[in-house]
Design a protein around this motif. Sequence first.
Motif, mmCIF file in Angstrom:
data_model
loop_
_atom_site.group_PDB
_atom_site.id
_atom_site.type_symbol
_atom_site.label_atom_id
_atom_site.label_comp_id
_atom_site.label_asym_id
_atom_site.label_seq_id
_atom_site.Cartn_x
_atom_site.Cartn_y
_atom_site.Cartn_z
ATOM 1 N N LEU A 75 0.875 -1.255 -0.050
ATOM 2 C CA LEU A 75 0.230 0.098 0.001
ATOM 3 C C LEU A 75 0.705 1.431 0.119
ATOM 4 O O LEU A 75 0.522 2.500 -0.739
ATOM 5 N N LEU A 76 1.981 1.233 0.890
ATOM 6 C CA LEU A 76 2.776 2.370 0.811
ATOM 7 C C LEU A 76 3.701 2.705 -0.543
ATOM 8 O O LEU A 76 3.553 3.938 -1.126
ATOM 9 N N ASP A 77 3.816 1.477 -1.145
ATOM 10 C CA ASP A 77 4.577 1.472 -2.524
ATOM 11 C C ASP A 77 3.391 2.054 -3.571
ATOM 12 O O ASP A 77 3.822 2.833 -4.333
ATOM 13 N N ARG A 78 2.199 1.605 -3.651
ATOM 14 C CA ARG A 78 1.088 2.147 -4.556
ATOM 15 C C ARG A 78 0.870 3.421 -4.403
ATOM 16 O O ARG A 78 0.458 3.973 -5.343
ATOM 17 N N HIS A 79 0.618 4.086 -3.058
ATOM 18 C CA HIS A 79 0.133 5.360 -2.737
ATOM 19 C C HIS A 79 1.290 6.354 -2.289
ATOM 20 O O HIS A 79 0.712 7.302 -1.871
ATOM 21 N N CYS A 80 2.492 6.170 -2.478
ATOM 22 C CA CYS A 80 3.550 6.671 -1.380
ATOM 23 C C CYS A 80 3.472 8.195 -1.858
ATOM 24 O O CYS A 80 3.260 9.133 -0.867
ATOM 25 N N GLU A 81 3.426 8.820 -2.895
ATOM 26 C CA GLU A 81 3.439 10.453 -3.265
ATOM 27 C C GLU A 81 2.104 10.918 -2.723
ATOM 28 O O GLU A 81 2.219 11.897 -2.115
ATOM 29 N N GLU A 82 0.977 10.335 -3.062
ATOM 30 C CA GLU A 82 -0.439 10.756 -2.523
ATOM 31 C C GLU A 82 -0.502 10.814 -1.163
ATOM 32 O O GLU A 82 -1.093 11.878 -0.385
ATOM 33 N N LEU A 83 0.188 9.662 -0.487
ATOM 34 C CA LEU A 83 0.117 9.816 1.109
ATOM 35 C C LEU A 83 0.686 10.938 1.555
ATOM 36 O O LEU A 83 0.100 11.649 2.443
ATOM 37 N N ILE A 84 1.986 11.254 1.219
ATOM 38 C CA ILE A 84 2.790 12.376 1.639
ATOM 39 C C ILE A 84 1.921 13.487 1.272
ATOM 40 O O ILE A 84 2.026 14.540 2.070
ATOM 41 N N ARG A 85 1.528 13.680 0.072
ATOM 42 C CA ARG A 85 1.025 15.030 -0.262
ATOM 43 C C ARG A 85 0.015 15.371 0.390
ATOM 44 O O ARG A 85 -0.383 16.709 0.563
ATOM 45 N N THR A 86 -1.075 14.679 0.520
ATOM 46 C CA THR A 86 -2.285 14.687 1.147
ATOM 47 C C THR A 86 -2.217 14.516 2.757
ATOM 48 O O THR A 86 -3.409 14.701 3.389
ATOM 49 N N GLY A 87 -1.260 14.405 3.445
ATOM 50 C CA GLY A 87 -1.061 14.097 4.844
ATOM 51 C C GLY A 87 -2.035 12.984 5.305
ATOM 52 O O GLY A 87 -2.731 13.062 6.130
ATOM 53 N N PHE A 88 -1.638 11.762 4.527
ATOM 54 C CA PHE A 88 -2.404 10.553 4.703
ATOM 55 C C PHE A 88 -3.976 10.684 4.473
ATOM 56 O O PHE A 88 -4.728 10.303 5.236
ATOM 57 N N GLY A 89 -4.334 11.445 3.385
ATOM 58 C CA GLY A 89 -5.576 11.550 2.989
ATOM 59 C C GLY A 89 -6.339 12.576 3.830
ATOM 60 O O GLY A 89 -7.545 12.551 3.809
ATOM 61 N N ARG A 90 -5.834 13.182 4.800
ATOM 62 C CA ARG A 90 -6.371 14.214 5.663
ATOM 63 C C ARG A 90 -6.810 15.687 5.108
ATOM 64 O O ARG A 90 -7.748 16.208 5.862
ATOM 65 N N ILE A 91 -6.139 16.151 4.128
ATOM 66 C CA ILE A 91 -6.386 17.123 3.813
ATOM 67 C C ILE A 91 -7.572 17.203 2.798
ATOM 68 O O ILE A 91 -7.955 16.446 2.342
ATOM 69 N N ASP A 92 -8.015 18.641 2.772
ATOM 70 C CA ASP A 92 -9.380 18.705 2.059
ATOM 71 C C ASP A 92 -8.999 18.341 0.507
ATOM 72 O O ASP A 92 -7.942 18.874 -0.055
ATOM 73 N N GLY A 93 -9.846 17.595 -0.146
ATOM 74 C CA GLY A 93 -9.762 17.294 -1.721
ATOM 75 C C GLY A 93 -9.012 15.890 -1.781
ATOM 76 O O GLY A 93 -8.866 15.364 -2.913
#
Length: 488
Positions: free
Chosen positions: A213-231
Motif C-alpha cells: 500500500l505504501l508503494d502504491r500510494h507513496c506520493e499521494e500519502l505524503i502530499r495529502t497528509g495521509f488523506g487528511r487534507i481537503d480534496g
Amino acid sequence: MSDLTATVAETTDGFHVEGYEKISYDFTFLDGVFNIANGQLAACYKPWGRVLAVTDLNIYNVYGRQMEAYFAHYGLKVEIHKTKIGEKAKTIPTLLSIVESMTDFGIYRKEPVLVVGGGLVTDVAGFACAAYRRNTNFIRVPTTVIGLIDAAVSIKVAVNYGNYKNRLGAYHAPIHTFLDFTFLRTLPTAQIRNGFAELIKISTCAHLDTFNLLDRHCEELIRTGFGRIDGSSADVRAAADRINREGIHVMLKLESPNLHEIGLDRVIAYGHTWSPCHELIPDPPLRHGHAISIDMAYSATLANSRGLITDEEHRRILMLFSRAGLSMDHPQFTEEVLDKGTTAILKTRDGKLRAAVPHPIGSCTFINDADDEELHAALRRHKALMQEYPRQGAGLEAYVDASDTGYTENHQAEIHATNLATEKADETNGNGQVKGNVLSKGVNVGVAGGKDLGNVIANGHGRGMVDGVLGVNGHANGHAKEVAAGLQ
C-alpha cells in the motif's frame, strides 16, 4: 496501570524475590480529540477537576485555544506548559523545566499529566513523568506521524545524552493514548515524510500488505497528509486509514511481549543499528526519519549482498525511499561512523550486532556475523548504487530546522528553568546553588567553546567540559577550571 504480584522465599543464605508486573493501557482512535462533542479525554480528568498539559509551542499556536475551550466546556481548569523540543533540546534541562511545572502545579502521583505533541515531546515529558516520584501517570495525544505510528506505540521514554540518541530513559507506559489523525491536516509535508520512514520500517520487515500500500500510494500519502487534507480522494484516505491501523497493530503485536526489551532481537529495530550514532553528527542534525532511512537503505544493500533479498526487492525498497524523498545516504555516513555505530550498538545489544534486515520483504532476519570488512564493502557498494538515484540518495528537507528544534529559541529559557529547579533542590538539601552557570560555593560549571550551558543537574552539581575533556560536578581532570568567553 500496573499491578505487581510477588513471592519471597527463604534461601540458605538469604531470600529470593520473584515479581510479575501487569502492565495494561489503552489506545483509542478518535478524530477530533479536542472537539467538545467528544468527551472521552475530559472524562479521564473529571476525578481531578483540573489538567496539567505539556505541549509543543507549535501545537499550542494552532490548537491552544481549542484545547482551552474544550476543557473549559467540561468545567476543568487547565494549565499548559509550552515547550519546543527538538533533537538538540531533547535534554535533561528540558526535562527539568517540565518537572518544575509539575512541582508548581502540585501534581499528585496518580494524577495524569496530559502530553500533547510529537514523538520528541512525548519522549521527554514521558521521561519526566517516569522520574517524578519515580512513577507519575500520563496520557498521550500524539500529533505527528512519528508520534502516532511509532513513539506513542512504545512505552519507552528518554532524552539524548551528548551525541547519543535516547541514552538516558525509562520504560513507562501511559494510562491511555488517544490517536487523532486529524492533526495531520496541519502537519508540514517535511514531517509527514519524516514519519513515512517509520511505516517503511514496520512494513519492510513485518507486513507485506502495508508495504504494498505504501508503494502504491507513496506520493499521494505524503502530499495529502495521509488523506487528511481537503480534496483527498476516498481511495487514498481508505488506504491511509488501513496503513495506519495495521502499522500500529503490527507494532503493538511485536512490542507487547517485549515491552522492557529483555529480548534484544527486535524486528522494529530495522534502521536503528547505525542511525543512533549517525543522526546527531550532522549540524544541524538529521530528522529521525531520514537517519533511519539511511540505515534501512544501507541494511537492505547489506541484505542483498548476502542474498537475503533479491535484486528486484532491493531496488523496490530503495525506490520507495527515493520516491518518498527520504535520505538513503549522507556524506558523513562513513566507514568511521559505521565502526563507531557498530561498537556502540554491540554494547546496547549485549555483544551481538542483531541487525534487523528484510528476508524477504515483509519478513525479517538478524545479522550477527558481519565483520568490518563485509560492512565496509557493503557501504562502498551502497554509495556507488546511490549515484543511480535522484539526488544521489540525498533526502528532501532532511535536516531539522527552527520549526522543529527549538534549541536556539529555548536555550536561555532552559538554563533559567534548570537554575530554578536547582535552587529549589539546594534549599532542601543544603548544597551550593547554580546561578548563571556558576556554583555559589565558587565552583564553576565549566563548558568550553560555547557548548551547551544547560547540562547541570540538581543539588548544585554540574557537568564540566574544558577543551573537550569531560569532568564531573563542574570539574575537568579533577580540578575546577575557569571558562573563557565571560562564562565565569
